[in-house]
Design a protein around this motif. Structure first.
Motif, PDB file in Angstrom:
ATOM      1  N   ILE A 109     -83.284 -43.675 107.969  1.00 28.89           N
ATOM      2  CA  ILE A 109     -83.607 -44.389 106.743  1.00 28.89           C
ATOM      3  C   ILE A 109     -82.785 -45.665 106.732  1.00 28.89           C
ATOM      4  CG2 ILE A 109     -83.571 -44.288 104.225  1.00 28.89           C
ATOM      5  CD1 ILE A 109     -83.521 -41.176 104.597  1.00 28.89           C
TER       6      ILE A 109
ATOM      7  N   ILE B 206     -85.771 -49.952 100.782  1.00 30.10           N
ATOM      8  CA  ILE B 206     -85.629 -48.742 101.606  1.00 30.10           C
ATOM      9  C   ILE B 206     -86.799 -48.699 102.576  1.00 30.10           C
ATOM     10  CG2 ILE B 206     -85.687 -46.214 101.632  1.00 30.10           C
ATOM     11  CD1 ILE B 206     -84.269 -46.113  99.050  1.00 30.10           C
TER      12      ILE B 206
ATOM     13  N   ILE C  49     -83.822 -44.040  91.605  1.00 34.51           N
ATOM     14  CA  ILE C  49     -84.737 -42.979  92.029  1.00 34.51           C
ATOM     15  C   ILE C  49     -84.764 -41.906  90.953  1.00 34.51           C
ATOM     16  CG2 ILE C  49     -85.169 -41.199  93.762  1.00 34.51           C
ATOM     17  CD1 ILE C  49     -83.998 -43.036  95.860  1.00 34.51           C
TER      18      ILE C  49
ATOM     19  N   LEU D   8     -81.401 -48.581 104.452  1.00 30.70           N
ATOM     20  CA  LEU D   8     -81.181 -48.999 103.073  1.00 30.70           C
ATOM     21  C   LEU D   8     -80.674 -50.428 103.126  1.00 30.70           C
ATOM     22  CD1 LEU D   8     -80.885 -48.275 100.050  1.00 30.70           C
ATOM     23  CD2 LEU D   8     -78.622 -47.411 100.568  1.00 30.70           C
TER      24      LEU D   8
ATOM     25  N   THR E 193     -83.504 -36.664 100.128  1.00 29.94           N
ATOM     26  CA  THR E 193     -83.134 -37.266 101.403  1.00 29.94           C
ATOM     27  C   THR E 193     -82.888 -38.762 101.225  1.00 29.94           C
ATOM     28  OG1 THR E 193     -84.572 -35.640 102.435  1.00 29.94           O
ATOM     29  CG2 THR E 193     -83.776 -37.405 103.837  1.00 29.94           C
ATOM     30  N   LEU E 194     -83.759 -39.410 100.437  1.00 28.44           N
ATOM     31  CA  LEU E 194     -83.599 -40.855 100.234  1.00 28.44           C
ATOM     32  C   LEU E 194     -82.343 -41.182  99.418  1.00 28.44           C
ATOM     33  CD1 LEU E 194     -87.279 -41.992  99.554  1.00 28.44           C
ATOM     34  CD2 LEU E 194     -85.974 -42.170 101.663  1.00 28.44           C
ATOM     35  N   CYS E 195     -81.940 -40.244  98.536  1.00 24.15           N
ATOM     36  CA  CYS E 195     -80.717 -40.451  97.738  1.00 24.15           C
ATOM     37  C   CYS E 195     -79.463 -40.172  98.562  1.00 24.15           C
ATOM     38  CB  CYS E 195     -80.664 -39.505  96.537  1.00 24.15           C
ATOM     39  SG  CYS E 195     -81.948 -39.752  95.353  1.00 24.15           S
TER      40      CYS E 195
ATOM     41  N   LEU F 295     -78.817 -45.538 106.338  1.00 25.50           N
ATOM     42  CA  LEU F 295     -78.291 -44.848 105.158  1.00 25.50           C
ATOM     43  C   LEU F 295     -77.024 -44.067 105.499  1.00 25.50           C
ATOM     44  CD1 LEU F 295     -78.932 -43.996 102.156  1.00 25.50           C
ATOM     45  CD2 LEU F 295     -80.074 -42.020 103.106  1.00 25.50           C
TER      46      LEU F 295
ATOM     47  N   ALA G 245     -88.278 -46.412 106.157  1.00 35.21           N
ATOM     48  CA  ALA G 245     -88.041 -45.328 107.104  1.00 35.21           C
ATOM     49  C   ALA G 245     -89.237 -45.214 108.023  1.00 35.21           C
ATOM     50  CB  ALA G 245     -87.821 -44.016 106.371  1.00 35.21           C
TER      51      ALA G 245
END
Lengths: 260, 334
Positions: free
Chosen positions: A68, A7, A170, A70, A56-58, A75, A9
């Motif tokens: 982001i 990941i 995560i 991925l 946010t990352l999920c 993402l 960003a």
């Protein structure tokens, strides 16, 4: 560092929309990277945006700005189904899962891999057994979730994430509410998963001491400064913890020197 | 599945036995042999009134009970899982009252309303309440508070119904009150196909929802992470409960407690919240309870028939009280 970036960003802005087009920006410009085969701990005081960043990352909430990546792809370009095989989560949310068995919970991790009716095939059963074995609760497979201790429940949910077979896991404060031995066990387990199975593991925690001892990389977050990344040794040498928490930490890594 | 074979066998036997019981036992005494003869032997030699009673009244009534019980029970289960609250149900959340209000409007103001108008009105009423509940569920995150809002909406609907009744003529009020007591006998042979198609469609959809329902046990974030399209799933679940509740309410009147209590009976029988077993067992238990309640409305040795809503709380309320008192020891509450 030659490890694969899972990941990444740049200039990421996180927060959530309020009514009438207004937005609450929790953090404006974050630069971050997550690597395969490493445990990364996200540290920060309450209210600095740890949960918002993880959500946010999920993909649970959209970033307010920035992008982001991925596995090199934005993402936002992934469907829910695709994401479910890439990122597994362990949350602090209260669930209504008390009335299903540990085995049934972990089998829910197979959700993205099973057919419309959720029939478990031979392969699914073997993945579930492996996941239960990896977290060390295979002997509790038939117990109700409601009957587990907090530590065992955490392990069961980690097994669920493992059964999902995602390269990235995560976890939101997986060691909160656990006693000391469960905390250490959980962190060791996560370390093993990263180092032996090559998973990217990102967790938020308040256990500074444990994070310093067990993580490969630390993300330091507070509400004003940009996100600081580094190995525990680098960050201590750099005096970053001092700046972020207003603490004094000696180079041996004891967080308690400030109390003396 | 194999572990629960006994449960399924017993439940299916119960449904069959109670179904037979509903055909044999009634306000008018008909000998067992005559009932058998009417059903399987053409019944040419039996009394015309007996043939009429068994084929035109008892048979459709028993089929209606099976479908209505299953519909209400499964919609209660869907709502309990969706709202993550074991005390949710179509009557608690005000959905039945919404359907009620729709029917009251049609019955009192458009007296000639056919059953299709009635079911449409019930559906609109149930759906309006569902939408209101969904809107509130976004603002109010506590499930207990949401239940109380549902109860309040129910009161509001009831008060509007009272005002409507006040302005209506006596015979219309009477008709409405009779309908409000709940009755499986209202569905005649001609109406049965309509009711059956709504009920069976809803029940089939609920069986298709088993996989996402299990994921929803973990909460919206976990479910979404597993690949469940939360918004779409929620809408399908609500539409399904809306259709089932509205159809049952329109045809049989507002029947209390079946939707609330039966999912608990099913969970206690099975000892699991896994919907793969829970949905079918809830459907079967709902049919059993409805058939049993229907038999209990007949007072032995007399022609009198009690309203259905006098019986359902006698069975339902103690179960809910038992479950609440013992919630610390019941896994699915924790």
């Amino acid at each position: 560092m030659s490890k694969e970036i899972t990941i990444a960003a740049q200039n990421l802005s996180i927060g959530y929309p309020l009514t009438r087009g207004k937005r609450k920006v929790v953090h404006a410009s974050l630069d971050l990277r997550l690597h395969a085969g490493e445990v990364t701990c996200l540290l920060g005081l309450n209210g600095c945006g740890k949960s918002t960043l993880l959500k946010t990352l999920c993909g649970f909430q959209k970033p307010l700005g920035g992008e982001i990546l991925l596995k090199g792809r934005p993402l936002s370009s992934y469907s829910r189904g695709e994401l479910s095989t890439l990122v597994g989560v362990v949350l602090t949310e209260k669930t209504s899962a008390g009335g299903i068995s540990v085995y049934e919970l972990v089998s829910l991790g197979r959700y993205p891999h099973t057919d419309f009716f959720g029939q478990l095939k031979e392969k699914d059963h073997s993945v579930i057994a492996q996941s239960l074995d990896a977290v060390g609760i295979i002997d509790k497979a038939d117990r109700y979730i409601a009957e587990l201790s907090d530590g065992e429940r955490q392990k069961a949910f980690i097994a669920k994430a493992l059964a999902q077979e995602c390269p990235i896991i995560i976890l939101d404060e997986p060691t909160a509410f656990l006693d000391v031995s469960s905390k250490i066990e959980t962190m060791q387990l996560l370390g093993n998963l990263a180092h032996n199975q090559g998973k990217s593991i990102l967790l938020s925690t308040h256990d500074l001491d444990l994070a310093l001892r067990t993580s490969d990389l630390i993300w330091l977050l507070n509400s004003q400064d940009p996100l600081t990344c580094g190995s525990p040794q680098e960050l201590i040498a750099d005096g970053a913890f001092e700046r972020y928490f207003n603490l004094k930490i000696n180079p041996q890594g004891s967080i308690y020197s400030s109390l003396k | 599945m194999r572990k629960h074979t006994a449960t399924y066998t017993v439940l299916i036997l119960c449904v069959l036995l109670l179904f037979a019981g509903n055909l044999v036992y009634g306000a008018v005494q008909i000998p067992l042999r005559s009932v058998f003869n009417i059903l399987f032997g053409g019944g040419a030699s039996e009394k015309a009134t007996w043939t009429q009673i068994v084929l035109q009244s008892r048979l459709p009534q028993a089929i209606t009970a099976i479908l209505a019980g299953a519909s209400l029970a499964v919609s209660g289960l869907l709502l309990q899982t969706l709202f993550k609250n074991p005390l949710a149900g179509p009557s608690i959340l005000g959905i039945s009252d919404g359907a009620n209000l729709g029917v009251a409007l049609v019955m009192i103001y458009f007296s000639a309303g056919s059953y299709l108008t009635t079911i449409f009105a019930a559906f609109v009423g149930a759906f309006v309440v569902l939408i209101v509940i969904i809107l509130f569920s976004r603002k109010v995150h506590s499930n207990v508070m949401l239940l109380i809002i549902g109860i309040m909406i129910g009161y509001l609907a009831s008060s509007v119904i009272s005002i409507l009744n006040y302005h209506a003529s006596a015979d219309k009020v009477h008709q409405y009150v009779m309908w409000g007591m709940g009755d499986f006998s209202g569905v005649s042979v001609e109406k049965l196909p309509y009711f059956a198609s709504f009920a069976i469609a809803g029940i089939i959809v609920s069986l298709l929802l088993i996989k996402p329902l299990n994921a929803l046990l973990l909460g919206d974030y976990y479910a979404s992470n597993l690949g469940v399209k939360i918004k779409r799933t929620r809408i399908i679940i609500l539409l399904c409960t809306g259709v089932l509740t509205a159809a049952t309410t329109a045809f049989c009147g507002p029947i209390s407690f079946v939707g609330l209590a039966v999912p608990h009976i099913a969970r206690l029988l099975l000892g699991t919240s896994n919907h793969k077993q829970l949905v079918p067992v809830t459907i079967l238990s709902g049919s059993c309870i409805a058939l049993l309640c229907n038999m209990l409305t007949i007072i032995p040795g007399s022609n009198a028939i009690l309203p259905l809503n006098a019986i359902t709380p006698i069975i339902g309320a103690p179960i809910i009280i038992y479950v609440i008192v013992n919630r610390k020891n019941i896994q699915y509450f924790n």
